[in-house]
Motif scaffolding. Structure first.
Motif, PDB file in Angstrom:
ATOM      1  N   LEU A   1       0.879  -1.466  -0.109  1.00 54.29           N
ATOM      2  CA  LEU A   1       0.022   0.576  -0.334  1.00 54.29           C
ATOM      3  C   LEU A   1       0.838   1.376   0.373  1.00 54.29           C
ATOM      4  O   LEU A   1       0.543   2.211  -0.131  1.00 54.29           O
ATOM      5  N   ARG A   2       1.911   1.652   0.715  1.00 56.06           N
ATOM      6  CA  ARG A   2       2.669   2.900   1.147  1.00 56.06           C
ATOM      7  C   ARG A   2       3.527   3.123  -0.705  1.00 56.06           C
ATOM      8  O   ARG A   2       3.808   3.931  -0.848  1.00 56.06           O
ATOM      9  N   ALA A   3       4.039   1.893  -0.796  1.00 54.86           N
ATOM     10  CA  ALA A   3       4.837   1.522  -2.418  1.00 54.86           C
ATOM     11  C   ALA A   3       3.805   1.970  -2.981  1.00 54.86           C
ATOM     12  O   ALA A   3       4.248   2.825  -3.280  1.00 54.86           O
ATOM     13  N   SER A   4       3.022   1.562  -3.325  1.00 53.10           N
ATOM     14  CA  SER A   4       1.589   2.079  -4.167  1.00 53.10           C
ATOM     15  C   SER A   4       1.177   3.717  -4.280  1.00 53.10           C
ATOM     16  O   SER A   4       0.982   5.173  -5.278  1.00 53.10           O
ATOM     17  N   GLN A   5       1.592   3.777  -3.066  1.00 52.64           N
ATOM     18  CA  GLN A   5       0.961   5.703  -2.390  1.00 52.64           C
ATOM     19  C   GLN A   5       1.885   6.206  -2.677  1.00 52.64           C
ATOM     20  O   GLN A   5       1.822   7.460  -3.204  1.00 52.64           O
ATOM     21  N   LEU A   6       3.336   5.864  -2.663  1.00 51.60           N
ATOM     22  CA  LEU A   6       4.226   6.995  -3.109  1.00 51.60           C
ATOM     23  C   LEU A   6       4.338   6.943  -4.343  1.00 51.60           C
ATOM     24  O   LEU A   6       4.390   8.125  -4.599  1.00 51.60           O
ATOM     25  N   ALA A   7       4.332   5.914  -5.187  1.00 52.09           N
ATOM     26  CA  ALA A   7       4.381   6.351  -6.451  1.00 52.09           C
ATOM     27  C   ALA A   7       3.238   6.956  -7.589  1.00 52.09           C
ATOM     28  O   ALA A   7       3.583   7.860  -8.073  1.00 52.09           O
ATOM     29  N   ARG A   8       1.543   6.346  -6.363  1.00 57.13           N
ATOM     30  CA  ARG A   8       1.082   8.058  -7.159  1.00 57.13           C
ATOM     31  C   ARG A   8       1.553   9.259  -6.273  1.00 57.13           C
ATOM     32  O   ARG A   8       1.000  10.370  -7.063  1.00 57.13           O
ATOM     33  N   ARG A   9       1.742   9.472  -5.414  1.00 58.16           N
ATOM     34  CA  ARG A   9       2.080  10.933  -5.402  1.00 58.16           C
ATOM     35  C   ARG A   9       3.967  11.421  -5.902  1.00 58.16           C
ATOM     36  O   ARG A   9       3.527  12.618  -5.946  1.00 58.16           O
ATOM     37  N   LEU A  10       4.011  10.724  -5.654  1.00 54.99           N
ATOM     38  CA  LEU A  10       5.405  10.846  -6.635  1.00 54.99           C
ATOM     39  C   LEU A  10       4.976  11.267  -8.752  1.00 54.99           C
ATOM     40  O   LEU A  10       5.744  11.578  -9.003  1.00 54.99           O
ATOM     41  N   GLY A  11       4.248  10.254  -8.970  1.00 49.83           N
ATOM     42  CA  GLY A  11       3.258  10.487 -10.426  1.00 49.83           C
ATOM     43  C   GLY A  11       4.434   9.963 -11.496  1.00 49.83           C
ATOM     44  O   GLY A  11       4.584  10.303 -12.402  1.00 49.83           O
ATOM     45  N   ILE A  12       5.318   8.811 -10.411  1.00 51.67           N
ATOM     46  CA  ILE A  12       5.901   7.464 -11.836  1.00 51.67           C
ATOM     47  C   ILE A  12       5.166   6.695 -11.337  1.00 51.67           C
ATOM     48  O   ILE A  12       4.575   6.066 -10.982  1.00 51.67           O
ATOM     49  N   PRO A  13       5.901   5.258 -12.721  1.00 48.58           N
ATOM     50  CA  PRO A  13       5.394   4.614 -12.722  1.00 48.58           C
ATOM     51  C   PRO A  13       5.399   3.203 -11.852  1.00 48.58           C
ATOM     52  O   PRO A  13       6.653   3.500 -10.644  1.00 48.58           O
ATOM     53  N   ARG A  14       4.269   2.488 -10.875  1.00 46.91           N
ATOM     54  CA  ARG A  14       4.392   1.287 -10.792  1.00 46.91           C
ATOM     55  C   ARG A  14       4.775   0.073 -10.689  1.00 46.91           C
ATOM     56  O   ARG A  14       4.153  -0.300 -11.748  1.00 46.91           O
TER      57      ARG A  14
END
Length: 763
Positions: A114-127
């Protein structure tokens, strides 16, 4: 080995290790890029930082050795310097650790994901997710296993069954609040009959499902906001399978499987040995042909290459511009180079069936290589195993990445496997005609549009559909629903969309309706080759309805002297004339004789109503574009649209005006103001306007240069708009007072002194 410290030691995580090597070889080495490629800076090709949970369950950078992780989910932030992003692009890489509780999802694993995906969304980068797991964790309160006891119906005959499970008083008190039970006095002792087992540990059962639901929702949200990619390297089960599907873009290795329930469990439910392996349920032979897996690869390293190649088409972040390739990195294979824009498209579609991929990347196997619309070698097809009457993928046009949807003209075969669990099930081989949308191909089209929209890619639809299949089976299989989904996805598209009807192609009836530009007028445009056709029905169908005998007879009489004479002779005879029957037969024989050629005349007449010239006259297409010149035209048109989109976005933020048409009108006015001798003809020239807009961009960022005329004008508009907002706020004294206080807090001491002087002067 265990996972940790950036060292990956199992099937799925080995793919991330392969990513390290692949990135060092300049991403996808097998696709024609020399290993000697070097980025423009002295920075390393790849930077890796491992992330782990702190005591507050937030991700922080860590440095640790292999096997030191205590959670079966591991995360890295990678910075890759690749040909399309030489200054670097970041991705979040998250992977299961199959060596930790067989890669199952427990509460801690769910939090990490969850935190990894949220970080990717916050940075706007691919997951990127490397999937290798056994689904949601199943466990028991192990501390109670050696302690619980059984109250038998007949202790001497255990086969008669049990009455209840219980703990002794001592064991019950030692368990504390981890169990619930009711006291029972039996056989001279107090027992605690077990009613509920809570367990000391967290992550035994249903709480794992709560976490699974949370990361399922997060993945669905991530798909809509950022680029999500999954590489399935071994098995992915239950929630793991749902994460694969919810992330949509899936690459599957040949020896992996995506399943909900294992073969052994299903066999127990069915009461017999039906399925021999999990591959039978969810291997590539199933998932590649039903649209779950977009690509299949032989092994993990090839999967990593596919990931990096896929990423080469998409912007580095949600706020970045398209990654444009401007250098020829390999003369042998120009996949990562720029195919000259100023050339003809030499492969020409014919009226006979052909491979539509030749339209996209040309036909290099012909005696004389024929070139397609897009850069040679740049087209990458996805979802190729599913719904083969539609071709989808990504390509480049003069280095610009685009999404592509084309139409198969040949007959396709669909194989539906027999289900071993159903003795009446049989293998079915179905044929699907080209140029027709079936339920699966309509769904595939809608799915591809959604994927490309979320990747922020411009879209080219090379339209060649006669319509939708409308038989009973297809209607039952929801062809109408999936056709409507195409409209839904196009309406939401945020990038330029070009619908183009190539030569000897057609767009008819409902197929036209679902791709008509009025669905999304701000983004969609339609064009047609002079030799293309468009209309409600094909000419043959129109003739069957609108050119029947009552229409044919007057045409024959007007243009055929013999038929006219026979008709006049018949009309001159009295009603009871003996020669009446012979005269009628002569007229009928002549009509029958002329019918074939006049049917051809009628078809040609009806066909002339469907030409590109009439489409343009009726303003249903923007213009006609000859196929040979389509590459030049669409390249400059796309560049112009992208630059206009950038300027209109800046204007919308400056003045609050969300109407693209109004912002384009403002841009047009500036174009004429800066170019005194400019004419409307020049404004209609895409190359002239694109180069004018580019003259205001910063070459290093692709954004508006701060001192350019457009940037200065936009800053002026922003200032005027803010002043208007402030004046409007001034109409309410309380709002004005609070607003002034907020503004004063943002000013420098020098500006505050100047304001005080101005106020004193006004007094």
């Amino acid at each position: 080995g265990r996972v940790g410290g950036g060292q990956l030691g199992y099937d799925a995580a080995a793919a991330a290790a392969a990513a390290t090597a692949a990135a060092a070889a300049a991403a996808a080495a097998s696709r024609g890029v020399h290993n000697s490629y070097s980025n423009s800076s002295s920075s390393p090709m790849l930077t890796v930082v491992e992330l782990a949970l702190d005591k507050n369950d937030e991700l922080v950078e860590v440095q640790r050795g292999p096997g030191e992780n205590d959670v079966g989910m591991v995360v890295w932030k990678l910075t890759l310097r690749t040909p399309e992003c030489p200054h670097g692009r970041d991705i979040i890489l998250v992977a299961n650790d199959i060596t930790h509780v067989i890669g199952s999802f427990g509460p801690r694993e769910d939090i990490v994901f969850l935190r990894a995906s949220q970080l990717a969304r916050r940075l706007g980068i691919p997951r990127v997710y490397l999937a290798c797991n056994s689904g949601a964790r199943i466990n028991l309160a192990q501390e109670l296993v050696p302690k619980f006891r059984v109250a038998w119906v007949d202790e001497a005959r255990p086969e008669r069954g049990i009455r209840y499970l219980y703990l002794t008083t001592e064991d019950f008190r030692a368990a504390g609040g981890t169990v619930r039970g009711t006291p029972v006095l039996e056989e001279g002792e107090t027992r605690y009959r077990l009613t509920d087992i809570i367990g000391r540990g967290h992550g035994l059962g249903v709480e794992n499902l709560r976490g699974s639901g949370q990361i399922a929702g997060e993945t669905s949200l991530a798909y809509s906001e950022i680029v999500t990619l999954t590489l399935v390297t071994s098995q992915t089960v239950g929630i793991g399978a749902y994460l694969v599907r919810l992330g949509q873009r899936t690459i599957q290795t040949e020896r992996s499987h995506i399943i909900l329930t294992g073969a052994n469990a299903l066999n127990k439910v069915l009461g017999r040995e039906v399925y021999s392996s999990n591959m039978q349920l969810g291997g590539p032979q199933i998932m590649y042909h039903n649209g779950v897996s977009h690509l299949t690869v032989q092994h993990d390293f090839e999967g990593v290459q596919a990931i990096l190649h896929w990423l080469s088409y998409v912007p580095a972040t949600t706020r970045s511009l398209l990654p444009v390739l401007t250098k020829v990195l390999s003369e042998k294979n120009r996949c990562f180079g720029v195919d000259p824009v100023d050339r003809d498209v030499t492969f020409r579609p014919s009226a006979a069936p052909y491979d539509p991929r030749h339209m996209l990347h040309g036909n290099q196997d012909s005696a004389q290589p024929l070139l397609g619309l897009f850069d040679t070698g740049s087209f990458t097809e996805t979802l190729a195993g599913w719904a083969k009457t539609v071709v989808t993928g990504r390509a480049r046009l003069g280095g610009l990445p685009v999404g592509v949807i084309a139409v198969e003209t040949r007959v396709s075969e669909v194989r539906i496997p027999a289900d071993p669990a159903n003795v009446n099930s049989e293998l079915q081989d179905l044929s699907q005609a080209g140029q027709v949308w079936y339920p699966d191909s309509a769904y595939k089209t809608a799915q591809a549009i959604a994927d490309l929209n979320h990747e922020r890619l411009p879209l080219f639809i090379l339209a060649n559909w006669r319509g939708f299949s409308g038989g009973m089976r297809d209607m039952y299989q929801e062809v109408l629903k999936f056709g409507a989904m195409i409209v839904d996805e196009l309406r939401q598209y945020k990038q330029p969309v070009f619908v183009y009807i190539p030569p000897h192609c057609e767009l008819r009836g409902g197929a036209w309706v679902v791709v008509d530009p009025t669905i999304n007028p701000e983004q969609m445009e339609m064009y047609a080759d002079p030799d293309s056709r468009g209309g409600v029905l094909e000419a043959e169908g129109t003739v069957e309805i609108k050119f029947r005998r009552k229409t044919l007879e007057p045409c024959m009489r007007r243009m055929d002297a013999t038929y006219r004479a026979l008709c006049e002779a018949l009309e001159a005879l009295p009603a009871k004339d003996p020669g009446l029957a012979a005269a009628k037969k002569a007229v009928e024989d002549r009509f029958t004789f002329l019918c074939p050629v006049y049917h051809q005349i009628a078809v040609q007449f009806a066909d002339l109503h469907d030409t590109a010239v009439r489409m343009k006259e009726k303003d249903v297409i923007r213009s006609t574009v000859p196929w040979a010149n389509a590459r030049r035209f669409f390249y400059w048109r796309l560049r112009r649209r992208l630059h206009e989109q950038l300027v209109c976005s800046e204007l919308a933020q400056a003045n609050g005006e969300q109407s693209t048409a109004k912002n384009l009108f403002t841009t047009r006015r500036w174009f004429f103001e800066q170019r005194d001798s400019c004419t409307n003809v020049q404004w209609e020239d895409d190359r002239v306007v694109a180069e004018w807009l580019e003259s205001h961009l910063d070459a290093s960022t692709g954004l508006l240069a701060p001192e350019s005329m457009l940037a200065r004008n936009i800053r002026s508009i922003r200032s005027s708009h803010l002043l208007d907002v402030i004046r409007e706020c001034g109409q309410d004294p309380d709002v004005a007072f609070n607003g002034v206080l907020s503004l004063l807090n943002a000013l420098t001491p020098a500006q505050l002194l100047e304001i005080r002087n101005v106020v004193n002067e006004q007094r």
